[in-house]
Design a protein around this motif. Structure first.
Motif, PDB file in Angstrom:
ATOM      1  N   LYS A 147     -47.999   4.821  -3.081  1.00 57.04           N
ATOM      2  CA  LYS A 147     -47.512   3.379  -3.204  1.00 57.04           C
ATOM      3  C   LYS A 147     -46.126   2.932  -2.669  1.00 57.04           C
ATOM      4  O   LYS A 147     -46.026   1.885  -2.244  1.00 57.04           O
ATOM      5  CB  LYS A 147     -47.326   3.138  -4.916  1.00 57.04           C
ATOM      6  N   LEU A 148     -45.180   4.102  -2.578  1.00 64.74           N
ATOM      7  CA  LEU A 148     -44.077   3.642  -1.718  1.00 64.74           C
ATOM      8  C   LEU A 148     -44.414   3.291  -0.451  1.00 64.74           C
ATOM      9  O   LEU A 148     -43.698   2.443   0.489  1.00 64.74           O
ATOM     10  CB  LEU A 148     -43.152   4.974  -1.758  1.00 64.74           C
ATOM     11  N   ASP A 201     -47.073   1.937   0.662  1.00 64.11           N
ATOM     12  CA  ASP A 201     -47.881   0.741   0.530  1.00 64.11           C
ATOM     13  C   ASP A 201     -46.704  -0.221   0.647  1.00 64.11           C
ATOM     14  O   ASP A 201     -46.710  -1.595   1.353  1.00 64.11           O
ATOM     15  CB  ASP A 201     -48.451   0.250  -0.564  1.00 64.11           C
ATOM     16  N   LEU A 202     -45.441  -0.096   0.029  1.00 68.35           N
ATOM     17  CA  LEU A 202     -44.487  -0.940  -0.414  1.00 68.35           C
ATOM     18  C   LEU A 202     -43.748  -1.065   1.233  1.00 68.35           C
ATOM     19  O   LEU A 202     -43.158  -2.316   1.277  1.00 68.35           O
ATOM     20  CB  LEU A 202     -43.629  -0.576  -1.395  1.00 68.35           C
ATOM     21  N   THR A 203     -43.588  -0.005   1.805  1.00 73.68           N
ATOM     22  CA  THR A 203     -42.463  -0.073   2.827  1.00 73.68           C
ATOM     23  C   THR A 203     -43.132  -0.050   4.298  1.00 73.68           C
ATOM     24  O   THR A 203     -42.346  -0.113   5.319  1.00 73.68           O
ATOM     25  CB  THR A 203     -41.541   1.213   2.702  1.00 73.68           C
ATOM     26  N   HIS A 250     -49.566   0.479   5.722  1.00 76.17           N
ATOM     27  CA  HIS A 250     -50.217   1.402   5.553  1.00 76.17           C
ATOM     28  C   HIS A 250     -51.629   1.827   6.355  1.00 76.17           C
ATOM     29  O   HIS A 250     -51.747   2.892   7.043  1.00 76.17           O
ATOM     30  CB  HIS A 250     -50.757   1.601   4.083  1.00 76.17           C
ATOM     31  N   TYR A 285     -36.883   7.976   2.460  1.00 79.47           N
ATOM     32  CA  TYR A 285     -37.782   8.212   1.235  1.00 79.47           C
ATOM     33  C   TYR A 285     -36.979   9.458   0.194  1.00 79.47           C
ATOM     34  O   TYR A 285     -36.647  10.352   0.893  1.00 79.47           O
ATOM     35  CB  TYR A 285     -39.225   8.957   1.465  1.00 79.47           C
ATOM     36  N   VAL A 335     -37.097  -4.685  -0.818  1.00 76.19           N
ATOM     37  CA  VAL A 335     -37.567  -3.635  -0.647  1.00 76.19           C
ATOM     38  C   VAL A 335     -36.940  -2.386  -1.461  1.00 76.19           C
ATOM     39  O   VAL A 335     -37.679  -1.801  -2.162  1.00 76.19           O
ATOM     40  CB  VAL A 335     -37.697  -3.175   0.867  1.00 76.19           C
ATOM     41  N   LEU A 373     -37.840  -3.375  -5.070  1.00 74.65           N
ATOM     42  CA  LEU A 373     -39.143  -3.035  -5.396  1.00 74.65           C
ATOM     43  C   LEU A 373     -39.273  -1.083  -5.357  1.00 74.65           C
ATOM     44  O   LEU A 373     -39.939  -0.857  -6.375  1.00 74.65           O
ATOM     45  CB  LEU A 373     -40.005  -3.411  -4.334  1.00 74.65           C
ATOM     46  N   GLN A 374     -38.342  -0.748  -4.616  1.00 73.00           N
ATOM     47  CA  GLN A 374     -38.625   0.728  -4.725  1.00 73.00           C
ATOM     48  C   GLN A 374     -38.137   1.429  -5.952  1.00 73.00           C
ATOM     49  O   GLN A 374     -38.668   2.268  -6.551  1.00 73.00           O
ATOM     50  CB  GLN A 374     -37.779   1.386  -3.574  1.00 73.00           C
ATOM     51  N   LEU A 391     -40.584   0.629  -8.550  1.00 75.14           N
ATOM     52  CA  LEU A 391     -41.566   1.708  -8.454  1.00 75.14           C
ATOM     53  C   LEU A 391     -41.430   3.375  -9.079  1.00 75.14           C
ATOM     54  O   LEU A 391     -42.153   3.789  -9.894  1.00 75.14           O
ATOM     55  CB  LEU A 391     -42.204   1.921  -7.087  1.00 75.14           C
TER      56      LEU A 391
END
Ligand SMILES: Nc1nc2c(ncn2[C@@H]2O[C@H](COP(=O)(O)OP(=O)(O)O)[C@@H](O)[C@H]2O)c(=O)[nH]1
Ligand SMILES: [Mg+2]
Length: 321
Positions: free
Chosen positions: A78-79, A81-83, A86, A158, A230, A233-234, A237
Motif C-alpha cells: 500500500k505504501l 501504491d501511495l508513493t 506501482h 520508507y 504524501v 497519507l503515509q 496508512l
C-alpha cells in the motif's frame, strides 16, 4: 525488507560506457594464439564476452535488489501504491528482465557468427552490429532504468517496520509526539519547535519480558482529508495498517499551535476501531484548572508505559523478536 540498501541504478549510457571501456582494456591484455584470422576472431569474441559479462550481471543485480511486490506485506504494498506508480515499477522490472534475456541471445548469436567468419572486415562489421544492437536495446529500457532509480530514492526513505506489537504515536504537529517516543524507548529522534520535523516514521523499541514492542512516531497530521500530502497519507496508512494501540498525544498547553477544540475533533475522528490511549503532553506548562477541566480519560508520562504494557501482556499474537 531493507529498502535502505538498494544500490543505485546505472543509466543505459553508464552501463554502455563501462562495458566498452572494460572491453578495450581487458581485450588487449589477453595473449591469443593462432594465425591472424583466429586471433582476430578470438579478440572480437572476447570483447563481446566482456561487454555481455559487464552488462548482464549489473542488470541482474538490479532485478535482485528491488523487491518483487508479491514478497511484500500489505503495508509496504500500500505504501508503494501511495508513493510510486506501482504499475510503472512492475513494468520496469519486467523490462530489465526482458533485456537480460535479449542480450544473452544476441551475444550468443554474434559470437557464433564471428567464429565462422573468414574476412577481417566482416568480423569487424559483426562486432559493430552487436554493439549497435546492444546500445539500442539498452536505450529501449532507459526509461525503465530511470524509473527504478527514482523508485529507489523514494523507497530509501520508507520506514523500516517490523512485525511486532506496535504502538503508533499520533496527533497534530508539534504536540510532543517525538518527545514521547524518545521517553518511551530511549531513542534520540529529532525533536524541534517547528511543525513537520518528522518527515518519515521514527521507530523505537522496548521490551516487556521477552516481547519486543515497536513504537512508531508518525509525522503530524493536519487532518485536512481532501488535501493530505504524501507524508500525511503515509502516517495515516501506518496508523490504519500497523497500530495495535494508538497513543494520541494531546497538548493541553496549546503551545504547539493547535487548540484544545481542534485536538478533540481529531481524537474523535480516530473512531472506535482501534484501542486509543490519550497521553497528555507538556503538563509542566498547564495550570491545575485546565487539567481539571479535561474530561477524557488520559495518561501522563508516569502511567502511559504501564498501560501500554498491560495491552502487550494480553496480546494473543506471537511476537517475533
Ligand atoms: N515544556 C514542554 N515542552 C515539550 C514537552 N514535550 C515536547 N515539548 C516541546 O514541544 C516541541 C515539539 O515537540 P516534538 O516532540 O518535536 O513534537 P512532534 O512534532 O509532535 O513530534 C519541542 O520544542 C519540544 O521540546 C513537554 O512535556 N514540556
Ligand atoms: Mg515529531
Amino acid at each position: 525488507m531493507n529498502f535502505q540498501n538498494i544500490p543505485p541504478v546505472e543509466t543505459n549510457k553508464q552501463l554502455l560506457d563501462l562495458a566498452f571501456s572494460k572491453a578495450r582494456v581487458k581485450g588487449k591484455s589477453k595473449k591469443l594464439k593462432g594465425n591472424w584470422l583466429q586471433i582476430i576472431r578470438q579478440k572480437e569474441a572476447l570483447k563481446l564476452d566482456i561487454v555481455k559479462d559487464t552488462v548482464v550481471p549489473r542488470l541482474d543485480k538490479v532485478l535482485k535488489s528491488f523487491p518483487a511486490t508479491i514478497d511484500l506485506s500489505s503495508f509496504y504494498t500500500k505504501l508503494m501504491d501511495l508513493t510510486l506508480d506501482h504499475f510503472q515499477y512492475k513494468k520496469s522490472l519486467g523490462a530489465v528482465n526482458w533485456a537480460i534475456g535479449k542480450i544473452r541471445v544476441l551475444h550468443k548469436s554474434y559470437v557464433s557468427k564471428i567464429i565462422k567468419c573468414k574476412e577481417r572486415q566482416d568480423i569487424k562489421n559483426l562486432s559493430k552490429q552487436f554493439y549497435g544492437r546492444l546500445s539500442s536495446l539498452l536505450k529501449q529500457i532507459s526509461v525503465n532504468l530511470t524509473y527504478l532509480e527514482t523508485s529507489r530514492r523514494i523507497m530509501k526513505d520508507y520506514p523500516d517496520i517490523k512485525e511486532l506489537f506496535t504502538v503508533c504515536v499520533y496527533g497534530f504537529p508539534n504536540v510532543g509526539k517525538t518527545t514521547l517516543l524518545n521517553k518511551l524507548t530511549g531513542t534520540k529522534a529529532q525533536v524541534a519547535a517547528y511543525a513537520f520535523t518528522t518527515k518519515s516514521v521514527n521507530a523505537g523499541y522496548f521490551k516487556v519480558d521477552d516481547k519486543k514492542v515497536q513504537v512508531l512516531d508518525v509525522p503530524g497530521t493536519l487532518a485536512r482529508k481532501e488535501k493530505m500530502n504524501v507524508i500525511e497519507l503515509q502516517a495515516e496508512l501506518v496508523v490504519k495498517e500497523l497500530a495495535d494501540v494508538i497513543v494520541y498525544v494531546f497538548d493541553l498547553s496549546e503551545q504547539g499551535g493547535f487548540s484544545i477544540k481542534q485536538q478533540e475533533k481529531l481524537l474523535q475522528n480516530l473512531g472506535q476501531k482501534k484501542k486509543v490511549l490519550v497521553y497528555l503532553s507538556k503538563l509542566d506548562l498547564v495550570g491545575p484548572e485546565v487539567l481539571a477541566s479535561f474530561k477524557e480519560k488520559y495518561y501522563s508520562i508516569d502511567d502511559i508505559k504501564e498501560k501500554i504494557i498491560s495491552f502487550v501482556e494480553i496480546d494473543p499474537e506471537p511476537v517475533v523478536d
